[in-house]
Design a protein around this motif. Structure first.
Motif, PDB file in Angstrom:
ATOM      1  N   SER A  85      26.110  21.868 -17.244  1.00 16.78           N
ATOM      2  CA  SER A  85      25.976  23.324 -17.166  1.00 16.78           C
ATOM      3  C   SER A  85      25.409  23.829 -18.498  1.00 16.78           C
ATOM      4  O   SER A  85      26.166  24.102 -19.434  1.00 16.78           O
ATOM      5  CB  SER A  85      27.332  23.965 -16.885  1.00 16.78           C
ATOM      6  N   PRO A  86      24.097  23.946 -18.602  1.00 17.98           N
ATOM      7  CA  PRO A  86      23.487  24.336 -19.880  1.00 17.98           C
ATOM      8  C   PRO A  86      23.960  25.706 -20.390  1.00 17.98           C
ATOM      9  O   PRO A  86      24.152  25.880 -21.588  1.00 17.98           O
ATOM     10  CB  PRO A  86      21.995  24.364 -19.584  1.00 17.98           C
ATOM     11  N   LEU A  89      27.242  25.269 -21.986  1.00 15.47           N
ATOM     12  CA  LEU A  89      27.057  24.594 -23.276  1.00 15.47           C
ATOM     13  C   LEU A  89      26.593  25.591 -24.336  1.00 15.47           C
ATOM     14  O   LEU A  89      27.085  25.583 -25.469  1.00 15.47           O
ATOM     15  CB  LEU A  89      26.046  23.459 -23.116  1.00 15.47           C
TER      16      LEU A  89
END
Length: 180
Positions: A85-86, A89
């Motif tokens: 989950s960018p 992050l």
């Protein structure tokens, strides 16, 4: 006022040192309690329990025996969830960056806003408050519950079907894979 701040800072530094020592001791115990991963995932040790009594005893024994391994599974799922989950992050990195800037400031130089001095605790509160919308947009709540759910499922599954060393291999148990 200055004397009181010095006392509070000295007290907090002692607590920090104690907490660090306790944390280090806990980590050493966890490191020593890791069971071999080959034993943990050996498919020959998975059997269906015969009855509910055996299932509950096996589950409790396995949770006690493989507690640290289950902790690593939990941490691995957290890392997987963050990496995949960018946006989550980025939100976590932004929060840690704000926290780093707050902790890097010298305590002797307070921040004043509209004539009021903002304490370090309040600064961390503002950082958390500013990060909350990012965590909400990134789906941190669903990620937390996903990790908890999958961890409970995997731990429960493994603990239910893995034969403990004390239980041994009995032939009356039905294996999952039978030779034909």
């Amino acid at each position: 006022m200055f004397v009181m701040e010095n006392i509070l800072q000295a007290k907090s530094s002692v607590l920090t040192q104690l907490d660090t020592k306790v944390a280090q001791d806990w980590l050493v115990k966890r490191k020593e309690a890791i069971k071999p991963w080959a034993e943990f995932i050996n498919s020959n040790n998975f059997r269906k329990p015969i009855n509910v009594t055996q299932w509950t005893k096996r589950t409790v024994k396995n949770i006690e025996h493989y507690q640290t391994n289950y902790l690593f599974v939990f941490v691995g799922l957290i890392v997987y969830c963050i990496i995949t989950s960018p946006l989550l992050l980025i939100a976590i990195c932004a929060f840690f960056l704000m926290s780093y800037f707050i902790s890097a400031r010298p305590p002797q130089t307070p921040i004043k806003l509209l004539g009021h001095e903002i304490s370090t605790t309040q600064q961390y509160g503002v950082a958390a408050l500013c990060s909350f919308p990012f965590f909400f947009l990134a789906g941190a709540g669903s990620a937390v519950f996903w990790v908890l759910g999958v961890s409970c499922f995997l731990v429960g599954l493994h603990a239910s079907f893995h034969i403990s060393g004390e239980e041994g291999n009995t032939e009356d148990e039905v294996p999952f894979m039978e030779t034909v």
